[in-house]
Scaffold this motif. Structure first.
Motif, PDB file in Angstrom:
ATOM      1  N   ASP A 140       0.851  -1.195   0.000  1.00  0.00           N
ATOM      2  CA  ASP A 140       0.000   0.000   0.000  1.00  0.00           C
ATOM      3  C   ASP A 140       0.880   1.236   0.000  1.00  0.00           C
ATOM      4  N   ILE A 141       0.425   2.231  -0.747  1.00  0.00           N
ATOM      5  CA  ILE A 141       1.175   3.477  -0.839  1.00  0.00           C
ATOM      6  C   ILE A 141       0.339   4.588  -0.240  1.00  0.00           C
ATOM      7  N   ALA A 142       0.940   5.336   0.687  1.00  0.00           N
ATOM      8  CA  ALA A 142       0.215   6.440   1.323  1.00  0.00           C
ATOM      9  C   ALA A 142       1.159   7.643   1.374  1.00  0.00           C
ATOM     10  N   TYR A 143       0.639   8.780   1.786  1.00  0.00           N
ATOM     11  CA  TYR A 143       1.436  10.002   1.878  1.00  0.00           C
ATOM     12  C   TYR A 143       1.266  10.590   3.269  1.00  0.00           C
ATOM     13  N   ASP A 144       2.381  10.973   3.897  1.00  0.00           N
ATOM     14  CA  ASP A 144       2.269  11.525   5.255  1.00  0.00           C
ATOM     15  C   ASP A 144       1.879  13.000   5.187  1.00  0.00           C
ATOM     16  N   GLU A 145       1.856  13.664   6.356  1.00  0.00           N
ATOM     17  CA  GLU A 145       1.386  15.069   6.393  1.00  0.00           C
ATOM     18  C   GLU A 145       2.297  16.011   5.614  1.00  0.00           C
ATOM     19  N   ASN A 146       3.564  15.584   5.354  1.00  0.00           N
ATOM     20  CA  ASN A 146       4.469  16.420   4.546  1.00  0.00           C
ATOM     21  C   ASN A 146       4.439  16.030   3.074  1.00  0.00           C
ATOM     22  N   GLY A 147       3.542  15.149   2.728  1.00  0.00           N
ATOM     23  CA  GLY A 147       3.435  14.710   1.340  1.00  0.00           C
ATOM     24  C   GLY A 147       4.472  13.660   0.969  1.00  0.00           C
ATOM     25  N   GLU A 148       5.221  13.137   1.937  1.00  0.00           N
ATOM     26  CA  GLU A 148       6.242  12.125   1.644  1.00  0.00           C
ATOM     27  C   GLU A 148       5.592  10.753   1.466  1.00  0.00           C
ATOM     28  N   GLN A 149       6.014  10.058   0.408  1.00  0.00           N
ATOM     29  CA  GLN A 149       5.452   8.729   0.137  1.00  0.00           C
ATOM     30  C   GLN A 149       5.872   7.716   1.210  1.00  0.00           C
ATOM     31  N   GLN A 150       4.923   6.929   1.646  1.00  0.00           N
ATOM     32  CA  GLN A 150       5.204   5.869   2.621  1.00  0.00           C
ATOM     33  C   GLN A 150       4.741   4.555   1.999  1.00  0.00           C
ATOM     34  N   ILE A 151       5.593   3.524   2.078  1.00  0.00           N
ATOM     35  CA  ILE A 151       5.217   2.232   1.497  1.00  0.00           C
ATOM     36  C   ILE A 151       5.008   1.229   2.608  1.00  0.00           C
TER      37      ILE A 151
END
Ligand code: DC
Length: 219
Positions: free
Chosen positions: A66-77
């Motif tokens: 799953d790919i998400a984005y944190d509050e700074n817009g950084e991609q998290q896998i």
């Protein structure tokens, strides 16, 4: 949806520029290299040898990514619901990612996920085969490169800034090996798409490269 493909070899500055372009245009940024890194990291964590194509191919069929984005817009896998992002930038994962990315089963699974993301959003994607294979009909395509020495210096500085102890010659050697690996695999190798705009960033700042791309995008 509008898709912007930025391909090129390791250390060409793709991710920094792709991130900046996405921010300016309010697009999503998809770091496809991070996906191959996540597969390599999870395989190692599960005790699977990177050289064991059959085991890796079975493994990649079972994983959830799953790919998400944190509050700074950084991609998290996330792989199997674990956020693997902090672990995938280590130097040894770079080579392992390049190795697993040559396995067709890995590529097909990752490409499937990439196409789904690109179909849902306006996306800037960076990788090796976005313009040639993942999204041959992408509206905009760029092929970004720089000399191996410049790319090695950038990677070296990046790893140092992360607090990792590194040797410049080793980084340069790793880059040359990875270039060879990535451009000689049978499926979807690193290659400039015929309709991609070529850009040598050796003597350009991040801002210059970002503006070069932004100037060519008509929304
Ligand atoms: O961009 P990066 O260094 O994070 O990519 C790691 C490896 O993943 C790279 O050496 C080759 C592979 N890769 C790929 O095969 N296709 C992509 N679209 C992105 C990366």
């Amino acid at each position: 949806m509008i898709n912007i493909a930025i391909d090129g070899p390791a250390g060409a500055g793709k991710s920094t520029v792709a991130k900046a372009v996405a921010k300016k245009l309010n697009f999503i940024y998809l770091d496809t290299g991070a996906m191959y890194r996540a597969v390599a990291y999870s395989a190692i964590k599960n005790g699977i040898a990177i050289t064991d194509e059959q085991a890796i191919s079975e493994f990649v069929k079972t994983i959830t990514m799953d790919i998400a984005y944190d509050e700074n817009g950084e991609q998290q896998i996330f792989v199997f619901d674990e956020n693997v992002t902090p672990y995938i930038r280590q130097n040894e994962i770079s080579k392992a990612a390049s190795d697993v990315s040559a396995y067709p089963a890995v590529r097909y699974r990752m490409v499937e996920l990439q196409r789904i993301e690109a179909g849902k959003n306006n996306v800037v994607l960076d990788g090796r085969d976005i313009g040639t294979f993942v999204l041959p009909n992408a509206e905009y395509k760029f092929f970004m490169t720089a000399s191996p020495e410049v790319r090695a210096k950038r990677r070296y500085d990046e790893l140092l800034a992360r607090g990792q102890s590194v040797d410049y010659d080793k980084v340069l050697n790793d880059i040359i090996t990875r270039d060879y690996n990535d451009s000689h695999r049978a499926v979807a190798p690193l290659k400039q798409a015929e309709d991609a705009v070529y850009l040598d960033t050796s003597n350009m700042t991040v801002e210059e490269v970002t503006n070069f791309i932004i100037d060519r995008i008509k929304l």
